[in-house]
Design an enzyme around this catalytic site. Structure first.
Site, mmCIF file in Angstrom:
data_model
loop_
_atom_site.group_PDB
_atom_site.id
_atom_site.type_symbol
_atom_site.label_atom_id
_atom_site.label_comp_id
_atom_site.label_asym_id
_atom_site.label_seq_id
_atom_site.Cartn_x
_atom_site.Cartn_y
_atom_site.Cartn_z
ATOM 1 C CG HIS A 86 24.108 -16.868 19.225
ATOM 2 N ND1 HIS A 86 25.350 -15.995 19.913
ATOM 3 C CD2 HIS A 86 24.000 -17.810 20.099
ATOM 4 C CE1 HIS A 86 26.007 -16.842 20.563
ATOM 5 N NE2 HIS A 86 25.316 -17.995 20.759
ATOM 6 C CG HIS A 114 18.299 -17.902 11.506
ATOM 7 N ND1 HIS A 114 18.298 -19.250 10.933
ATOM 8 C CD2 HIS A 114 19.482 -17.265 11.222
ATOM 9 C CE1 HIS A 114 19.359 -19.368 10.415
ATOM 10 N NE2 HIS A 114 19.906 -18.098 10.416
ATOM 11 C CG HIS A 116 22.139 -13.432 9.911
ATOM 12 N ND1 HIS A 116 23.107 -13.896 10.715
ATOM 13 C CD2 HIS A 116 21.761 -14.661 9.384
ATOM 14 C CE1 HIS A 116 23.078 -15.308 10.891
ATOM 15 N NE2 HIS A 116 22.239 -15.590 9.989
ATOM 16 C CG HIS A 140 20.070 -17.280 6.449
ATOM 17 N ND1 HIS A 140 21.073 -17.289 7.144
ATOM 18 C CD2 HIS A 140 20.298 -16.384 5.508
ATOM 19 C CE1 HIS A 140 22.072 -16.475 6.548
ATOM 20 N NE2 HIS A 140 21.499 -16.158 5.480
ATOM 21 C CB THR A 224 26.753 -18.194 8.179
ATOM 22 O OG1 THR A 224 25.577 -18.227 9.086
ATOM 23 C CG2 THR A 224 26.474 -18.625 6.700
ATOM 24 C CB THR A 225 26.704 -20.189 13.406
ATOM 25 O OG1 THR A 225 25.940 -21.174 13.425
ATOM 26 C CG2 THR A 225 25.858 -18.697 13.351
#
Length: 579
Positions: A86, A114, A116, A140, A224-225
């Site tokens: 992901h 991590h 995005h 993040h 956010t997941t």
């Protein structure tokens, strides 16, 4: 508390399997972001992240003092890098890195960071946006409140602290250095589930660079997941990290993961705050008249604006120059008869917008090259003594115009806004039932014959009954009455229409719209039409017609239209997206 279990549960955007083994994803599976509520009910709550940070509505909080960071300068705390299917996640040494201050009410232990991203430089992928501007990437740093177990932290409204950093692409930035070293590991984690140790001496501060850490926004939100737990105190730094665009491109290229970000969520009643060091310039508000700095003639100078382009909407439709196009076949309208598809109605301050339930209503055919998901419909109007359609036909303006906004099913909204046919808007003129002539009064522009039935007034009565409840700007109300789009359109022929390529009709005016303007107008009781300006509190909400330039207007006539040929009508405006 074991670091491995903490990391498994706390990936804000690092994503995982959850909810009794249900698999979620960003694209390519049943549980994409719009269906995460099926994976975890938390994802449907009111304090979700990410959000758009509208700087014009941010308030300064004098209690947001400077942060204290422990071991952010250490070059040995970044232990490994992982492709978890992901995102790309970097694990930190357990109990070594801490964050406090900055208005936080506790000390937090940093666990991992991590990323995005989107897919190309034309499709950026930050999760948060600033005044609807999306950066290429976002980093993040995820921290857990000290002395709390994972289950306790996810149940605490501020149990998790996440530091968000926008990442901006530069043409000539250093392709070596800390970011060059970190991205060199991407070649070794191309397979999902692969993890390698970090051997280069890289510190967190090396990656942050010269970002001013005293300038930041603060709000309460969620992971956010999935499971989307509402346990996060968010810090989003104002200044972005600048790195070479080629290094950003390595993330989708090497991992084969693209568009790994959740769309922005509704702010609802939350307030976003800023640290005292953060300059809060007035928001870039736009309007239709001259009561703000950015009326239509000045929309082109707004940030990230496309309003000065050569494929702008609306336009005047010159019926004499419209060209027949045999490729304009019949439309297929899926679930236009669904009486429960309208979710809520909102007063945006620029229009009245009806938002539909996700992934229910669709449009295809009609010469469109793709299947489109219907997102919402909205209205444009004039005042008590003037007409307000956006499109005009042979320079004649209609009293109102209704726009049904659709997005390509295979694209995210952000991608659609960057794609020439990413959006398809169906435009319908609206005219009073007691008038058989156009608003301009020209005999040459007779509308529907008097014998033709008006649209379903019961449906319009139901719809307009909600208008007093949204008298205030930004107010919204759920639609509980049974109303379908078919009910509102009534007997209007959908076989005869105009087609051209254009844009959103409100800022940022993205040139991403395939416009369909139907020739036959909807007939609505004039007293119901008057309710729109009266209850919304504003009038003349339409953009003037824009130059056609080199574009062509195409036409399809109904093969067997009853009675006299109906007048050429047009409509178009995707403004509700940004109002």
């Amino acid at each position: 508390m074991h670091l491995s279990s903490t990391l498994l549960l706390l990936c804000v955007g690092a994503l995982l399997k959850c909810a009794a083994g249900s698999e979620w994803c960003y694209t390519g599976c049943d549980h994409t972001p719009s269906h995460w509520g099926d994976v975890s009910s938390f994802c449907l709550d009111k304090r979700q992240s990410p959000i758009d940070i509208a700087t014009g509505y941010v308030k300064t909080d004098p209690n947001l003092h400077d942060f204290a960071f422990v071991n952010f300068t250490s070059k040995s705390v970044i232990k490994s890098i992982t492709n978890n299917g992901h995102t790309v996640k970097c694990k930190l040494e357990e109990n070594a890195v801490e964050v406090s201050g900055g208005g936080l009410n506790a000390t937090y232990s940093a666990l991992q960071f991590h990323f995005h991203w989107g897919d190309t430089e034309h499709h950026p992928g930050s999760e948060h946006t600033i005044n609807r501007h999306r950066y290429p990437m976002e980093m993040h740093i995820v921290s857990l409140k000290k002395d709390l177990a994972v289950q306790e932290a996810t149940g605490d409204s501020e149990g998790i602290a996440v530091l968000g950093f926008f990442i901006n692409a530069t043409e000539d930035g250093d392709a070596s250095g800390p970011w060059g070293e970190l991205t060199s590991y991407l070649t070794n984690i191309t397979g999902v589930g692969t993890e390698v140790n970090i051997t280069h001496p890289i510190s967190i501060n090396d990656l942050i660079g010269d970002v001013n850490l005293t300038k930041f926004y603060r709000y309460l939100g969620s992971l956010t997941t999935p499971d989307c737990n509402e346990a996060v105190v968010w810090t989003v730094f104002q200044e972005p990290i600048n790195i070479n665009k080629n290094l950003i491109q390595l993330f989708p290229e090497k991992t084969k993961l693209s568009n790994v970000y959740r769309p922005t969520q509704n702010l609802n009643t939350r307030q976003v705050y800023a640290s005292p060091a953060t300059p809060l310039t007035p928001g870039h508000s736009w309007c239709y008249d001259d009561h703000c700095n950015y009326s239509p003639p000045y929309w082109h100078v707004l940030p990230q604006s496309h309003c000065g382009g050569e494929h702008q909407s609306p336009i005047n439709i010159d019926t004499k120059t419209a060209m027949e196009d045999e490729n304009l076949d019949d439309f297929t309208f899926t679930k236009f008869d669904d009486k429960h598809a309208i979710k809520y109605i909102i007063n945006t301050g620029h229009a009245v917008k009806c938002v539909l339930k996700e992934d229910v209503v669709e449009v295809s055919g009609g010469g469109l090259a793709h299947v489109y998901s219907t997102l919402q419909f909205h209205f444009h109007w004039g005042s008590h003594d003037s007409d307000g359609s956006e499109h005009t036909v042979d320079s004649k303006r209609y009293p109102m115009e209704m726009h049904i906004v659709n997005k390509r099913k295979d694209l995210t909204l952000e991608q659609a806004l960057q794609t020439p046919d990413g959006l398809a808007v169906l435009g319908f003129f609206i005219q009073a039932t007691d008038s058989t002539k156009s608003s301009g009064g020209s005999e040459a522009h007779e509308t529907n014959p008097p014998s033709q039935p008006a649209s379903d007034m019961d449906a319009w009565n139901k719809l307009t009954s909600y208008l007093p409840a949204i008298h205030n700007i930004s107010s919204q109300v759920n639609v509980t009455e049974e109303i379908s789009i078919d009910d509102l359109l009534g007997t209007v022929s959908r076989d005869a229409f105009y087609r051209y390529s254009g844009s959103l009709t409100t800022p940022s005016c993205n040139q991403a719209v395939v416009w369909t303007v139907f020739k036959e107008s909807i007939k609505v009781d004039k007293n119901l039409m008057k309710m729109f300006p009266a209850e919304a509190g504003y009038h003349d909400v339409f953009r003037p017609a824009q130059p056609l330039h080199s574009r062509k207007i195409y036409t399809r006539s109904a093969s067997s239209a009853p009675g006299p040929t109906t007048q050429f009508l047009l409509l178009a405006c995707l403004c509700a997206f940004f109002v």
